[in-house]
Design a protein around this motif. Structure first.
Motif, PDB file in Angstrom:
ATOM      1  N   GLN A 114       0.824  -1.204   0.000  1.00  0.00           N
ATOM      2  CA  GLN A 114       0.000   0.000   0.000  1.00  0.00           C
ATOM      3  C   GLN A 114       0.860   1.257   0.000  1.00  0.00           C
ATOM      4  OE1 GLN A 114      -2.599  -0.362   3.381  1.00  0.00           O
ATOM      5  NE2 GLN A 114      -3.597  -2.207   2.581  1.00  0.00           N
ATOM      6  N   ALA A 115       1.947   1.236   0.762  1.00  0.00           N
ATOM      7  CA  ALA A 115       2.856   2.387   0.796  1.00  0.00           C
ATOM      8  C   ALA A 115       3.498   2.609  -0.564  1.00  0.00           C
ATOM      9  CB  ALA A 115       3.928   2.173   1.866  1.00  0.00           C
ATOM     10  N   TYR A 116       3.898   1.510  -1.199  1.00  0.00           N
ATOM     11  CA  TYR A 116       4.485   1.637  -2.537  1.00  0.00           C
ATOM     12  C   TYR A 116       3.457   2.181  -3.518  1.00  0.00           C
ATOM     13  CZ  TYR A 116       6.967   0.493  -6.838  1.00  0.00           C
ATOM     14  OH  TYR A 116       7.590   0.575  -8.063  1.00  0.00           O
ATOM     15  N   GLY A 117       2.226   1.660  -3.464  1.00  0.00           N
ATOM     16  CA  GLY A 117       1.180   2.109  -4.371  1.00  0.00           C
ATOM     17  C   GLY A 117       0.823   3.566  -4.172  1.00  0.00           C
ATOM     18  N   LEU A 118       0.714   4.011  -2.912  1.00  0.00           N
ATOM     19  CA  LEU A 118       0.396   5.413  -2.632  1.00  0.00           C
ATOM     20  C   LEU A 118       1.522   6.327  -3.096  1.00  0.00           C
ATOM     21  CD1 LEU A 118      -1.409   7.558  -1.394  1.00  0.00           C
ATOM     22  CD2 LEU A 118      -0.417   7.037   0.854  1.00  0.00           C
ATOM     23  N   GLY A 119       2.769   5.894  -2.873  1.00  0.00           N
ATOM     24  CA  GLY A 119       3.908   6.676  -3.347  1.00  0.00           C
ATOM     25  C   GLY A 119       3.910   6.805  -4.855  1.00  0.00           C
ATOM     26  N   ILE A 120       3.581   5.715  -5.562  1.00  0.00           N
ATOM     27  CA  ILE A 120       3.511   5.746  -7.028  1.00  0.00           C
ATOM     28  C   ILE A 120       2.400   6.682  -7.494  1.00  0.00           C
ATOM     29  CG2 ILE A 120       2.846   4.372  -9.043  1.00  0.00           C
ATOM     30  CD1 ILE A 120       5.693   3.894  -8.334  1.00  0.00           C
ATOM     31  N   PHE A 121       1.259   6.658  -6.800  1.00  0.00           N
ATOM     32  CA  PHE A 121       0.153   7.547  -7.169  1.00  0.00           C
ATOM     33  C   PHE A 121       0.588   9.014  -7.090  1.00  0.00           C
ATOM     34  CE2 PHE A 121      -3.439  10.214  -5.786  1.00  0.00           C
ATOM     35  CZ  PHE A 121      -4.280  10.052  -6.881  1.00  0.00           C
ATOM     36  N   ILE A 122       1.238   9.378  -5.999  1.00  0.00           N
ATOM     37  CA  ILE A 122       1.716  10.756  -5.846  1.00  0.00           C
ATOM     38  C   ILE A 122       2.743  11.081  -6.924  1.00  0.00           C
ATOM     39  CG2 ILE A 122       2.992  12.327  -4.317  1.00  0.00           C
ATOM     40  CD1 ILE A 122       1.803  10.735  -1.946  1.00  0.00           C
ATOM     41  N   LEU A 123       3.657  10.136  -7.169  1.00  0.00           N
ATOM     42  CA  LEU A 123       4.695  10.351  -8.176  1.00  0.00           C
ATOM     43  C   LEU A 123       4.085  10.520  -9.560  1.00  0.00           C
ATOM     44  CD1 LEU A 123       7.829  10.356  -8.573  1.00  0.00           C
ATOM     45  CD2 LEU A 123       7.624   7.936  -9.142  1.00  0.00           C
ATOM     46  N   TRP A 124       3.099   9.693  -9.900  1.00  0.00           N
ATOM     47  CA  TRP A 124       2.482   9.766 -11.220  1.00  0.00           C
ATOM     48  C   TRP A 124       1.703  11.067 -11.416  1.00  0.00           C
ATOM     49  CZ3 TRP A 124       0.406   4.646 -13.736  1.00  0.00           C
ATOM     50  CH2 TRP A 124       1.484   3.760 -13.900  1.00  0.00           C
TER      51      TRP A 124
END
Length: 344
Positions: free
Chosen positions: A90-100
């Protein structure tokens, strides 16, 4: 504030001896990795590897060695008590969302890039090189690649599909374009041997069939021998592909974009992951270090394949791959210096 305090404690008032031990451990592991990448580049440069040899080695790693290694890893994976894999993903996914979101703002709104290039940047600087670099790094630093497997599945099933959707939106006005997208996305998922091997190993592990398998059985031993070749051959193939994809000095027009890609991939992504992991999901120790480590990995090796498919500058994305790989050596060791003491 706590991060600044951590830096101060490490660099000014702290235990230099312990920090140096961790730094030497990290350097010892990562130097061996990057030496193998350099070896592949030198072998290709000296003509000791035939043209196309990097593609043959990459195919062996992608279709044989890595699937076997991932299958055995997921089959035997036994996370320690208290390790919340769901929070990690979940942390990786949320970080990717912000990055994208940031990548979309920068490349679509500010730089006025096409949706095809935006989608390619979602892959090139918004994902990580899991198979060819993260697996060897995690094996050397943490002992196995179990924490890479869920990221491989998440990237391949979710992130790559979304990136393809973005790249295909320009053709949605054509008849059958939605069906063509769904077909392409499903093919990406189900033709990926890494996903199949990870899901198969996880299934067998969940239904406890792994306890019925004798690890001394010659088939398992043979598989382990194949799995042991994944990391070194992957790194040599990666290095050889850099030379095979060498570019001329006519890339001056893309220099700023390449530098921007390196800054986003190598520095912004790990920073976002640290903030999200520690302050939003409450990760610490092994999971926080693994999250930062996976985020510090360079661009995925398959970026140039999508660039060729969609007719975008292959040279530019090869340079981004090469540059982010080089810079990741520095970032990984910095991460190891600050966060590895909390793991070991």
């Amino acid at each position: 504030m706590s991060f600044l305090l951590r830096v101060y404690v490490r660099l000014v008032a702290a235990d230099w001896q312990g920090g140096l031990v961790m730094l030497m451990l990290s350097l010892n592991s990562t130097l061996s990795i990057f030496i193998l990448i350099l070896l592949g580049c030198l072998l290709s440069f000296a003509g000791l590897m035939r043209r196309g040899a990097d593609e043959i080695l990459s195919d062996y790693v992608f279709y044989v060695a890595l699937p076997v290694e991932i299958f055995l890893t997921t089959l035997k994976s036994d996370y320690t008590p208290g390790v919340d894999i769901n929070a990690y993903v979940q942390a990786y996914g949320l970080g990717i969302f912000i990055l994208w979101v940031l990548i979309f703002i920068i490349y679509r709104i500010y730089l006025k890039k096409s949706l095809v290039e935006v989608g390619l940047n979602f892959i090139a600087i918004g994902q990580t090189n899991t198979a060819f670099l993260a697996v060897p790094v995690f094996i050397l630093l943490l002992g196995d690649s179990a924490l890479v497997v869920p990221i491989i599945i998440f990237q391949s099933v979710v992130l790559t599909s979304v990136a393809i959707f973005v790249m295909e939106t320009s053709s949605f006005s054509k008849a059958g374009s939605s069906g063509a997208f769904l077909k392409r996305a499903l093919l990406v998922v189900f033709k990926n041997p890494l996903i199949i091997s990870a899901l198969t190993g996880s299934l067998i592990s969940q239904i406890k069939l792994s306890h019925m398998i004798d690890t001394d059985f010659f088939i398992i031993e043979s598989m382990e021998m194949i799995a042991d070749t994944a990391a070194p051959i992957a790194l040599i193939a990666l290095g050889a592909s850099f030379y095979a994809g060498r570019v001329a000095s006519t890339m001056k027009n893309d220099c700023n974009e390449i530098v921007l890609g390196v800054l986003i991939k190598n520095f912004l992504h790990p920073a976002i992951s640290f903030v999200v992991g520690q302050y939003f999901l409450g990760l610490s120790g092994l999971l926080l270090f693994a999250l930062i480590l996976i985020s510090a990995m360079p661009s995925p090796k398959n970026t140039f394949i999508f660039a060729q498919t969609y007719g975008v500058s292959v040279q530019k994305f090869n340079l981004i791959l090469l540059a982010t790989t080089g810079v990741s050596f520095f970032v990984v060791n910095v991460a190891g210096y600050f966060f590895l003491p909390d793991v070991v």
